[in-house]
Design a protein around this motif. Sequence first.
Motif, PDB file in Angstrom:
ATOM      1  N   ASN A 118       0.839  -1.191   0.000  1.00 61.74           N
ATOM      2  CA  ASN A 118       0.000   0.000   0.000  1.00 61.74           C
ATOM      3  C   ASN A 118       0.874   1.240   0.000  1.00 61.74           C
ATOM      4  O   ASN A 118       1.870   1.299   0.717  1.00 61.74           O
ATOM      5  CB  ASN A 118      -0.893   0.049   1.244  1.00 61.74           C
ATOM      6  CG  ASN A 118      -2.000  -0.976   1.191  1.00 61.74           C
ATOM      7  OD1 ASN A 118      -2.462  -1.341   0.120  1.00 61.74           O
ATOM      8  ND2 ASN A 118      -2.431  -1.437   2.340  1.00 61.74           N
ATOM      9  N   TYR A 130      -2.518   4.103  -3.412  1.00 66.08           N
ATOM     10  CA  TYR A 130      -2.512   2.954  -4.320  1.00 66.08           C
ATOM     11  C   TYR A 130      -2.347   1.662  -3.520  1.00 66.08           C
ATOM     12  O   TYR A 130      -1.737   1.657  -2.461  1.00 66.08           O
ATOM     13  CB  TYR A 130      -1.334   3.004  -5.312  1.00 66.08           C
ATOM     14  CG  TYR A 130      -1.302   4.215  -6.193  1.00 66.08           C
ATOM     15  CD1 TYR A 130      -2.258   4.405  -7.191  1.00 66.08           C
ATOM     16  CD2 TYR A 130      -0.304   5.164  -6.058  1.00 66.08           C
ATOM     17  CE1 TYR A 130      -2.217   5.514  -8.006  1.00 66.08           C
ATOM     18  CE2 TYR A 130      -0.247   6.283  -6.871  1.00 66.08           C
ATOM     19  CZ  TYR A 130      -1.213   6.450  -7.840  1.00 66.08           C
ATOM     20  OH  TYR A 130      -1.171   7.553  -8.650  1.00 66.08           O
ATOM     21  N   THR A 131      -2.857   0.581  -4.083  1.00 73.10           N
ATOM     22  CA  THR A 131      -2.613  -0.763  -3.559  1.00 73.10           C
ATOM     23  C   THR A 131      -2.114  -1.612  -4.715  1.00 73.10           C
ATOM     24  O   THR A 131      -2.717  -1.615  -5.791  1.00 73.10           O
ATOM     25  CB  THR A 131      -3.882  -1.377  -2.963  1.00 73.10           C
ATOM     26  OG1 THR A 131      -4.313  -0.583  -1.850  1.00 73.10           O
ATOM     27  CG2 THR A 131      -3.631  -2.800  -2.482  1.00 73.10           C
ATOM     28  N   PHE A 132      -1.017  -2.309  -4.467  1.00 73.99           N
ATOM     29  CA  PHE A 132      -0.415  -3.188  -5.475  1.00 73.99           C
ATOM     30  C   PHE A 132      -0.444  -4.620  -4.947  1.00 73.99           C
ATOM     31  O   PHE A 132      -0.111  -4.856  -3.792  1.00 73.99           O
ATOM     32  CB  PHE A 132       1.040  -2.805  -5.749  1.00 73.99           C
ATOM     33  CG  PHE A 132       1.226  -1.368  -6.164  1.00 73.99           C
ATOM     34  CD1 PHE A 132       1.054  -0.968  -7.485  1.00 73.99           C
ATOM     35  CD2 PHE A 132       1.562  -0.407  -5.221  1.00 73.99           C
ATOM     36  CE1 PHE A 132       1.219   0.338  -7.857  1.00 73.99           C
ATOM     37  CE2 PHE A 132       1.731   0.924  -5.585  1.00 73.99           C
ATOM     38  CZ  PHE A 132       1.565   1.293  -6.907  1.00 73.99           C
ATOM     39  N   GLN A 133      -0.798  -5.550  -5.798  1.00 76.75           N
ATOM     40  CA  GLN A 133      -0.788  -6.977  -5.446  1.00 76.75           C
ATOM     41  C   GLN A 133       0.528  -7.571  -5.941  1.00 76.75           C
ATOM     42  O   GLN A 133       0.837  -7.447  -7.133  1.00 76.75           O
ATOM     43  CB  GLN A 133      -1.969  -7.690  -6.092  1.00 76.75           C
ATOM     44  CG  GLN A 133      -1.989  -9.189  -5.884  1.00 76.75           C
ATOM     45  CD  GLN A 133      -2.416  -9.580  -4.488  1.00 76.75           C
ATOM     46  OE1 GLN A 133      -3.376  -9.058  -3.970  1.00 76.75           O
ATOM     47  NE2 GLN A 133      -1.691 -10.478  -3.879  1.00 76.75           N
TER      48      GLN A 133
END
Length: 140
Positions: A114, A131-134
């Motif tokens: 995050n 932003y959220t990144f997987q």
Amino acid sequence: FAADSYLRIYDATNFSELQYFKTGYEGVVKNICFSDCNEWLALSQADRISVYRFWYNINDLKKQKPKEWVLIGNYIAHKQPIIHVHFAEPSGVDAAAHRRVPRLFSVASDRLINEYNLLRSSANFGLRIKYTFQLTFSST
């Protein structure tokens, strides 16, 4: 880190206690990180991140009292424990207004990264996610 959910800030030159307060949540503080400018502080307790800013108290409208560590907000940011919190320098591609505020990231066992929007976060409105990144990876 203390197991009593209190955060204590010390002067590094003489080890005198400058400020201490309860984090507001049960659990051990696992990660703590200061920004390069020493104006921001982030800590994690399990799946929650808390951000403080060395700034004027929210009730000090005329900014006449000395700065202190003020809670900007908390966020249950992950579904599993946070592994690391990290401040980074502002990006050169960010708008000029964003370049005066560091970037903050958290990484957790849930494989999410995050990024938080510190510019739009405040003591009144809390901590906001940008932003959220997987993370996707597999072992062979």
